[in-house]
Design a protein around this motif. Structure first.
Motif, mmCIF file in Angstrom:
data_model
loop_
_atom_site.group_PDB
_atom_site.id
_atom_site.type_symbol
_atom_site.label_atom_id
_atom_site.label_comp_id
_atom_site.label_asym_id
_atom_site.label_seq_id
_atom_site.Cartn_x
_atom_site.Cartn_y
_atom_site.Cartn_z
ATOM 1 N N THR A 115 39.533 -5.309 -9.353
ATOM 2 C CA THR A 115 40.619 -4.400 -9.693
ATOM 3 C C THR A 115 41.317 -4.095 -7.682
ATOM 4 O O THR A 115 40.095 -4.145 -7.138
ATOM 5 N N PRO A 116 42.220 -3.385 -8.137
ATOM 6 C CA PRO A 116 42.635 -2.987 -6.659
ATOM 7 C C PRO A 116 41.554 -2.001 -5.759
ATOM 8 O O PRO A 116 41.186 -1.533 -5.002
ATOM 9 N N ALA A 117 41.608 -0.496 -7.159
ATOM 10 C CA ALA A 117 40.393 0.318 -6.171
ATOM 11 C C ALA A 117 38.698 -0.522 -6.057
ATOM 12 O O ALA A 117 38.528 -0.049 -5.188
ATOM 13 N N ALA A 118 38.274 -1.326 -6.923
ATOM 14 C CA ALA A 118 37.311 -1.455 -6.445
ATOM 15 C C ALA A 118 37.068 -2.468 -5.357
ATOM 16 O O ALA A 118 36.259 -2.687 -4.705
ATOM 17 N N ARG A 119 38.395 -3.665 -5.191
ATOM 18 C CA ARG A 119 38.469 -4.503 -4.345
ATOM 19 C C ARG A 119 38.916 -4.087 -2.977
ATOM 20 O O ARG A 119 38.043 -4.226 -1.913
ATOM 21 N N PHE A 130 32.952 0.244 6.847
ATOM 22 C CA PHE A 130 32.651 1.748 7.347
ATOM 23 C C PHE A 130 31.933 1.638 6.384
ATOM 24 O O PHE A 130 31.727 1.439 5.145
ATOM 25 N N SER A 131 31.035 3.770 6.628
ATOM 26 C CA SER A 131 30.565 4.081 5.724
ATOM 27 C C SER A 131 31.055 4.835 4.606
ATOM 28 O O SER A 131 32.080 4.593 4.294
ATOM 29 N N TYR A 132 29.852 4.810 3.915
ATOM 30 C CA TYR A 132 30.575 5.697 2.051
ATOM 31 C C TYR A 132 31.293 6.582 2.885
ATOM 32 O O TYR A 132 32.631 6.964 2.196
ATOM 33 N N ALA A 133 30.781 7.354 3.855
ATOM 34 C CA ALA A 133 31.798 8.651 3.562
ATOM 35 C C ALA A 133 33.233 8.398 4.316
ATOM 36 O O ALA A 133 34.076 9.120 4.376
ATOM 37 N N GLU A 134 33.258 7.544 5.556
ATOM 38 C CA GLU A 134 33.920 7.196 6.301
ATOM 39 C C GLU A 134 35.105 6.425 4.820
ATOM 40 O O GLU A 134 35.763 6.520 4.674
ATOM 41 N N ALA A 135 34.792 5.915 4.205
ATOM 42 C CA ALA A 135 35.441 4.734 3.200
ATOM 43 C C ALA A 135 35.985 5.786 2.135
ATOM 44 O O ALA A 135 37.146 6.158 1.847
ATOM 45 N N GLY A 144 30.588 10.040 -3.868
ATOM 46 C CA GLY A 144 30.062 9.168 -5.029
ATOM 47 C C GLY A 144 30.692 8.115 -6.036
ATOM 48 O O GLY A 144 30.786 7.727 -6.303
ATOM 49 N N THR A 145 31.762 8.807 -5.555
ATOM 50 C CA THR A 145 33.547 7.703 -6.662
ATOM 51 C C THR A 145 33.756 5.937 -5.723
ATOM 52 O O THR A 145 33.339 5.423 -6.492
ATOM 53 N N VAL A 146 33.288 6.188 -4.880
ATOM 54 C CA VAL A 146 32.721 5.320 -3.370
ATOM 55 C C VAL A 146 31.469 4.421 -4.503
ATOM 56 O O VAL A 146 31.865 3.430 -4.067
ATOM 57 N N MET A 147 30.830 5.177 -4.236
ATOM 58 C CA MET A 147 29.712 5.270 -4.209
ATOM 59 C C MET A 147 29.672 4.209 -6.011
ATOM 60 O O MET A 147 29.039 2.888 -5.735
ATOM 61 N N SER A 148 29.803 4.154 -6.911
ATOM 62 C CA SER A 148 29.926 3.910 -8.067
ATOM 63 C C SER A 148 31.033 2.702 -8.142
ATOM 64 O O SER A 148 30.669 1.755 -9.128
ATOM 65 N N ARG A 149 32.132 3.178 -7.659
ATOM 66 C CA ARG A 149 33.402 1.936 -7.222
ATOM 67 C C ARG A 149 32.291 0.761 -6.381
ATOM 68 O O ARG A 149 32.695 -0.734 -7.014
ATOM 69 N N LEU A 150 31.885 0.675 -6.033
ATOM 70 C CA LEU A 150 31.117 -0.398 -5.425
ATOM 71 C C LEU A 150 29.486 -0.752 -6.182
ATOM 72 O O LEU A 150 30.200 -2.188 -5.568
ATOM 73 N N ALA A 151 29.138 0.197 -6.669
ATOM 74 C CA ALA A 151 28.305 -1.278 -7.491
ATOM 75 C C ALA A 151 28.779 -1.685 -8.467
ATOM 76 O O ALA A 151 28.034 -2.684 -8.767
#
Length: 175
Positions: A115-119, A130-135, A144-151
């Motif tokens: 999905t575009p969000a995951a990509r 980039f760090s999670y916070a920067e992303a 937390g959304t970045v971390m879960s999408r990334l996983a």
């Protein structure tokens, strides 16, 4: 903001755009739109208050990638669906110029299926480092959304690269 400082970011913007949209022509259009928007919005960009040249360079890169993300999201919403590239039409699969070409093509196909969000998250954290916070700041979502999408993106990518069915796509059995 100096023009030279923006110009130094163009190769990185092109790389990210190419990985994001999967098509060189559309990626170049996205980079051009991003640079045009940056020119229009120069007055909104602020350098870090007590930062070094490296901090200013990094902040400008983050700002440009945020502009690109927002433009891409707006374009994606306007089309109403993700546009995918059929690599079989573009590439002759009978010709393998390098031993690693097949793996690279599989990775491109797998990235196109996300999905575009995951990509976006996978490319910002994995490719652009980039760090999670920067992303999270660039995408306008919580860390937390970045971390879960990334996983989820990493798991989907792993399954696609291994040829497994994407996990989480199972159907619930109803009597």
């Amino acid at each position: 903001m100096k023009a030279d400082s923006v110009i130094s970011h163009i190769p990185r913007l092109r790389r990210y755009a190419r990985a994001l949209v999967g098509d060189a022509a559309r990626a170049d259009d996205l980079v051009q739109d991003t640079l045009e928007r940056a020119c229009q919005k120069w007055s909104l960009w602020r350098a870090p208050a007590a930062g070094t040249d490296a901090d200013e360079h990094k902040a400008l890169r983050s700002w440009l990638l945020t502009l690109m993300h927002n433009l891409y999201a707006n374009q994606w919403r306007q089309t109403g669906r993700a546009q995918t590239v059929d690599l079989d039409d573009v590439l002759d699969m009978g010709h393998d110029p390098t031993p690693q070409m097949g793996l690279r093509l599989d990775l491109e196909r797998a990235l196109a299926l996300l999905t575009p969000a995951a990509r976006e998250v996978l490319l910002l954290v994995g490719m652009e480092q980039f760090s999670y916070a920067e992303a999270a700041e660039m995408l306008g979502v919580p860390v937390g959304t970045v971390m879960s999408r990334l996983a989820r993106a990493r798991e989907q990518l792993r399954c696609l690269m291994e040829g497994d069915a994407v996990r989480g796509a199972s159907l619930k059995v109803v009597k």
